[in-house]
Motif scaffolding. Structure first.
Motif, PDB file in Angstrom:
ATOM      1  N   TYR A  73       0.801  -1.235   0.000  1.00 26.51           N
ATOM      2  CA  TYR A  73       0.000   0.000   0.000  1.00 26.51           C
ATOM      3  C   TYR A  73       0.834   1.286   0.000  1.00 26.51           C
ATOM      4  CZ  TYR A  73      -3.572  -3.373   1.182  1.00 26.51           C
ATOM      5  OH  TYR A  73      -4.411  -4.451   1.164  1.00 26.51           O
ATOM      6  N   ASP A  75       3.486   3.914  -1.463  1.00 23.43           N
ATOM      7  CA  ASP A  75       4.104   4.308  -2.734  1.00 23.43           C
ATOM      8  C   ASP A  75       5.624   4.269  -2.665  1.00 23.43           C
ATOM      9  OD1 ASP A  75       1.638   4.712  -3.747  1.00 23.43           O
ATOM     10  OD2 ASP A  75       1.605   6.892  -3.423  1.00 23.43           O
ATOM     11  N   SER A  80       6.014  -1.524  -4.553  1.00 21.53           N
ATOM     12  CA  SER A  80       5.166  -0.611  -5.323  1.00 21.53           C
ATOM     13  C   SER A  80       5.872  -0.154  -6.592  1.00 21.53           C
ATOM     14  CB  SER A  80       4.792   0.610  -4.487  1.00 21.53           C
ATOM     15  OG  SER A  80       3.952   0.221  -3.457  1.00 21.53           O
ATOM     16  N   ASN A  83       5.527  -2.844  -9.092  1.00 23.12           N
ATOM     17  CA  ASN A  83       4.157  -2.875  -9.625  1.00 23.12           C
ATOM     18  C   ASN A  83       3.875  -1.698 -10.562  1.00 23.12           C
ATOM     19  OD1 ASN A  83       3.394  -5.274  -8.413  1.00 23.12           O
ATOM     20  ND2 ASN A  83       2.679  -4.269  -6.543  1.00 23.12           N
ATOM     21  N   ARG A  84       4.353  -0.510 -10.200  1.00 23.98           N
ATOM     22  CA  ARG A  84       4.140   0.680 -11.052  1.00 23.98           C
ATOM     23  C   ARG A  84       4.798   0.505 -12.411  1.00 23.98           C
ATOM     24  NH1 ARG A  84       5.187   3.762  -6.589  1.00 23.98           N
ATOM     25  NH2 ARG A  84       7.368   3.991  -7.151  1.00 23.98           N
TER      26      ARG A  84
END
Lengths: 338, 128
Positions: A73, A75, A80, A83-84
């Motif tokens: 969760y 950033d 993350s 995933n981005r």
């Protein structure tokens, strides 16, 4: 004048009484903290409160730092970033992040995809709190994004790349176990020789308690009716870890059907062959991920995989029947009525 | 035997008294340890802030990084009624009668009963 005939035997008796309590200087200390979006409790056997607290606080720090790397969760986490950049480019990650992703892929391979850390896009469709069941079309659509074979790990350059855009790596099914292993290692490095780390229900025990007995872990009854039948079994552990995956943890009922969070990566729908699966092995990273894998596979294939991997399991199937591997004999104690 | 009791001195009697007191204290201590847990412990930043009975309905407001969190105790159950943290995981947890609610952004842990009962059952931790 003191009556020595009576005084000395009594004094001796008192000394024996006191020394029996203090002969073994080791005591048990316990501390808890909110970490990894859950409740972490660490118990250690140590010779002083200071030693215990220093070791426990250090273990908490280790878990916290690890949590910052793999927080789904946040950033700022490395996870993350991976995933981005799905479908765009590879991302350089720290050795810990690389290691947990490697382990997740290994367990995905060994379980034939029953455990799949790329389940993220399917999990995101479900809202267990607001009882929202996604449409069949949405579930089908996101299935193409779920496949651990599309995780590309470059060990030499320490990078991770998700091949398809919108893929989501979710380490929620393995991170707590990994954290328990890290914490035990940190405690041992601080000289602690016995303790118990519980990252929510992912538990690792090492050494023996002050009474020289192994640690006792209760296994939750998946169909608890009252406070009297909360525990379905007890298990004695030392140098072992245990994790449980159950259909009662995050779920909602709709038209008499239970919808829970343990989704089959092949279908995107909850798996229904088990009510709960507990796995016992040396490492908590293994018990965490394999408990999910065995749950998805069901009792028959699950026990086969457990034997193949040399791990132990307690499976409660959809009819509340109990299945166990032979390695649990002598350490697992089922409560009455089971 | 009568002779022995007659011959006791003040020191002997004090020692007897001490031993008897210790035994009586032991009964109370073990009784307390065996009683079932029905407490709500609220920890803020790793330290216990409140210990409240589960059987008394009340609202408690606890300060944290994201302002005040409203905790409700009702009919032997506990929930986070209101929180200003971004993810609202603690609120979504709903009512619990045993176990733990965690609000990581506010560094808040709510632990409900059970620990003394677990000790009674000889359990060090629970999985599942």
């Amino acid at each position: 004048m003191i009556n020595f005939r009576l005084f000395f035997p009594l004094l001796l008796f008192s000394c024996l009484l006191l020394s029996s309590c203090s002969a073994d200087k080791m005591s048990t200390y316990k501390k808890s903290k909110a970490l990894l979006d859950t409740f972490v409790a660490i118990t250690v056997v140590a010779d002083s409160k200071e030693t215990a607290e220093e070791a426990i606080d250090n273990a908490f720090d280790v878990i916290e730092k690890f949590g910052e790397l793999i927080n789904f969760y946040s950033d700022k986490s490395e996870l993350s970033a991976v995933n981005r950049n799905a479908g765009i480019r590879e991302v350089k990650v720290s050795p810990e992040t690389l290691d947990i992703i490697e382990k997740a892929v290994y367990i995905a391979e060994r379980s034939g995809g029953a455990f799949d850390p790329t389940i993220g896009p399917e999990i995101q469709l479900w809202d267990f709190f607001n009882k929202i069941r996604p449409s069949d079309a949405d579930i089908r659509k996101n299935l193409s994004l779920v496949n651990y074979k599309n995780i590309i790990i470059d060990k030499g350059n320490s990078t991770v790349f998700l091949k398809k855009k919108d893929m989501l790596l979710d380490l929620g099914g393995i991170a707590k176990g990994y954290a328990a292993d890290l914490a035990v290692q940190a405690l041992k490095e601080k000289g602690i020789s016995a303790g118990l780390v519980a990252v929510a229900g992912d538990i690792k025990a090492f050494g023996l308690k002050t009474d020289k007995k192994p640690w006792t872990v209760g296994i939750k009854n998946p169909r608890q009716k009252s406070s009297e039948d909360e525990i379905i079994a007890k298990i004695h552990l030392s140098g072992k870890a245990i994790s449980t995956s159950g259909d009662y943890e995050r779920y909602f009922m709709l038209n008499g059907q239970r919808f829970h969070h343990l989704l089959n990566p092949r279908t995107g729908y909850p798996a229904y062959a088990c009510q709960s699966v507990s796995v016992i092995a040396d490492q908590a990273v293994m018990t965490d991920a394999f408990s999910t894998a065995l749950f998805i596979l069901g009792p028959e294939k699950g026990l086969e995989l457990a034997k193949e991997m040399g791990i132990d399991a307690l499976i409660i199937d959809d009819k509340s029947s109990v299945h166990t591997t032979s390695g649990l004999e002598g350490i697992l104690f089922l409560e009455r009525n089971h | 035997m009568k002779e022995t009791i007659k011959n006791t001195t003040l020191a002997d009697r004090l020692l007897f008294l001490l031993l008897i007191s210790l035994s009586v204290a032991g009964i109370f201590i073990s009784r307390d340890a065996l009683s079932q847990g029905s407490e709500v412990v609220i920890e803020v930043d790793g330290k216990p802030a409140y210990t409240l009975p589960l059987y008394e309905d009340r609202l408690v407001s606890v300060g944290g990084s994201y302002g005040d969190t409203l905790i409700e105790i009702k009919e032997k159950k506990v929930r986070v009624r209101e929180a200003h943290c971004p993810n609202q995981i603690c609120v979504k947890e709903g009512w619990i009668s045993k176990g733990v609610i965690v609000c990581l952004p506010n560094k808040l842990i709510i632990i409900v009963g059970g620990s003394k009962k677990d000790e009674q059952l000889g359990i060090d931790a629970i999985t599942g």
